[in-house]
Design a protein around this motif. Sequence first.
Motif, mmCIF file in Angstrom:
data_model
loop_
_atom_site.group_PDB
_atom_site.id
_atom_site.type_symbol
_atom_site.label_atom_id
_atom_site.label_comp_id
_atom_site.label_asym_id
_atom_site.label_seq_id
_atom_site.Cartn_x
_atom_site.Cartn_y
_atom_site.Cartn_z
ATOM 1 N N VAL A 1 0.853 -1.183 0.000
ATOM 2 C CA VAL A 1 0.000 0.000 0.000
ATOM 3 C C VAL A 1 0.891 1.236 0.000
ATOM 4 O O VAL A 1 1.649 1.461 0.953
ATOM 5 C CB VAL A 1 -0.937 0.022 1.230
ATOM 6 C CG1 VAL A 1 -1.841 1.251 1.178
ATOM 7 C CG2 VAL A 1 -1.769 -1.249 1.303
ATOM 8 N N ASN A 2 0.825 1.980 -1.083
ATOM 9 C CA ASN A 2 1.586 3.231 -1.185
ATOM 10 C C ASN A 2 3.077 3.008 -0.920
ATOM 11 O O ASN A 2 3.732 3.792 -0.231
ATOM 12 C CB ASN A 2 1.020 4.269 -0.206
ATOM 13 C CG ASN A 2 1.408 5.694 -0.591
ATOM 14 O OD1 ASN A 2 1.565 6.004 -1.772
ATOM 15 N ND2 ASN A 2 1.554 6.556 0.405
ATOM 16 N N CYS B 1 -1.412 5.954 3.401
ATOM 17 C CA CYS B 1 -1.603 6.777 2.202
ATOM 18 C C CYS B 1 -1.778 8.251 2.554
ATOM 19 O O CYS B 1 -2.132 9.066 1.686
ATOM 20 C CB CYS B 1 -2.825 6.288 1.429
ATOM 21 S SG CYS B 1 -2.761 4.559 0.937
ATOM 22 N N GLN C 1 -4.079 9.419 4.530
ATOM 23 C CA GLN C 1 -5.502 9.728 4.634
ATOM 24 C C GLN C 1 -6.001 9.436 6.045
ATOM 25 O O GLN C 1 -5.537 8.504 6.697
ATOM 26 C CB GLN C 1 -6.305 8.880 3.635
ATOM 27 C CG GLN C 1 -5.927 9.080 2.188
ATOM 28 C CD GLN C 1 -6.338 10.446 1.676
ATOM 29 O OE1 GLN C 1 -7.389 10.974 2.040
ATOM 30 N NE2 GLN C 1 -5.496 11.032 0.838
ATOM 31 N N TYR D 1 -11.299 3.697 -2.154
ATOM 32 C CA TYR D 1 -9.947 4.260 -2.176
ATOM 33 C C TYR D 1 -8.908 3.145 -2.080
ATOM 34 O O TYR D 1 -7.931 3.114 -2.847
ATOM 35 C CB TYR D 1 -9.790 5.245 -1.019
ATOM 36 C CG TYR D 1 -8.465 5.973 -1.007
ATOM 37 C CD1 TYR D 1 -8.303 7.173 -1.688
ATOM 38 C CD2 TYR D 1 -7.371 5.459 -0.315
ATOM 39 C CE1 TYR D 1 -7.091 7.849 -1.683
ATOM 40 C CE2 TYR D 1 -6.152 6.120 -0.301
ATOM 41 C CZ TYR D 1 -6.018 7.313 -0.991
ATOM 42 O OH TYR D 1 -4.811 7.968 -0.991
ATOM 43 N N LEU D 2 -9.121 2.203 -1.153
ATOM 44 C CA LEU D 2 -8.159 1.109 -0.980
ATOM 45 C C LEU D 2 -8.232 0.110 -2.124
ATOM 46 O O LEU D 2 -7.230 -0.525 -2.460
ATOM 47 C CB LEU D 2 -8.400 0.413 0.360
ATOM 48 C CG LEU D 2 -8.020 1.247 1.587
ATOM 49 C CD1 LEU D 2 -8.444 0.550 2.868
ATOM 50 C CD2 LEU D 2 -6.513 1.515 1.612
ATOM 51 N N LYS E 1 -5.878 1.546 -4.486
ATOM 52 C CA LYS E 1 -4.499 1.552 -4.003
ATOM 53 C C LYS E 1 -3.896 0.149 -3.933
ATOM 54 O O LYS E 1 -2.684 -0.016 -4.086
ATOM 55 C CB LYS E 1 -4.431 2.198 -2.616
ATOM 56 C CG LYS E 1 -4.571 3.708 -2.631
ATOM 57 C CD LYS E 1 -3.347 4.362 -3.269
ATOM 58 C CE LYS E 1 -3.423 5.870 -3.213
ATOM 59 N NZ LYS E 1 -2.230 6.503 -3.848
#
Length: 446
Positions: A179-180, A251, A253, A266-267, A270
């Motif tokens: 993730v990111n 991220c 957020q 959103y995820l 991502k």
Amino acid sequence: MNKADDIQQEALAMLRELVRIDTTNPPGRELAAARYIAGIAEAEGIPFELVETAEGRGNVIVTLKGREPGPPLILLSHLDVVGAKAEEWKHPPFAGEIADGYLWGRGTIDTKQLTAMELMTMLLIARRKLVPRRDIVLIATADEESGSEFGLKSLLKTHGELFRNADVVSEGGGFPIRVNGKTFYLCEVGQKGLCQVKFTYKRVPNANPFYPENAGMRSFAELLRRIAAANWEGEVPKTTERLLAELLAACGQRADGMALDVRIDYLREKVSPLFGRMIKAMTESTIALTMWNGGRSRRELIGEYEATADIRLLPGVSRQEVESRLNALCEGLGIDFEILVCQSGYDSGAEGELYEAIRAAIAVHAEGAKVVPFIATGTSDGRYLREYNSRVFGFSPVLAEDMTFEQAVTMVHGVNERISCDSIGFGTATLHEAVLHYGLGGERHD
């Protein structure tokens, strides 16, 4: 070859032998694999017990005695596997072949790899003559893939108190996600409940075959429509909220003030669409039709209609709530329902000694990675331990560089199941670290 390489090769050799013992269930025949493990324990001087539950079937228990009384640490896995069609595989599913840096075979992800890692961990502790605080018990069971009647459920009838208040390492987690640019290891701390339902149309004789009454077909068509449109939202488990918050924080957020669907979408972007669907299923109970049979021949006056459905329940959802939802689905359709199975979900929570030991182990062996908890949408033997107040954590770690989350998930019960040889070394080292951290009071022993 250094010590780490030696350990990897020994664990890999044990896994290859376990893969070569065909324990396809049905019929299972897990006793041969259980005896293989017992033979290794006997050669190392570690106490063991074989528990035969039927001809050719059984479980094995291997115990390292601790210095204090109290609930043990249980290392749980299962020896049976689902079937495999050899013609569909790149390498034979029960040959234990190594190719391209991977060990190929049925059970290399679900879940003989965990058996090998747990057994290697036991051997390493025994060889160093370390005495844990409390007992460490390896339990490899039969029949997990077909309901556990000859496996854990049978074992609980004779050894149930062994699990009372115990911490348990089991299957279901250890897969990495990115993730990111950051790596997270999923640790299963709970499971959704399982409910299986049969729907039956109340058969009504048709007085005139030339004017057919297709009420049964229409009723089931409407039931299908209602199931497809069903929105069974409930209180999102705290573990799922924590998972969402930690991944969003990676991220940059904040989860506060962000609608649930927005967070999931959103995820999904991502991580992956598959992971997004999994998170969505962690936030609500779901129902899916699994089989539909019905109709009548031209001359029959009575049509017969049946269907079955699979319901996955969030932890905390009661049987009474299930019945209420099913009554609403069937209202006005002339359809009855029967609940065949109803098992509650559970959430052990992302806390406690074992969870912290897993976090500490990942910090040592996967620099910069973090552990995050999740509620599994599928089921395993952990569901049977709820009444014993066991805390079950699914964690069988693999190298992030060698296998993505999507690859691991699709290989469970899939074609060309495999695990990298380096992941066996990494998983064994990480699990060993976690057990030492837990079993030796937080001390690290290189």
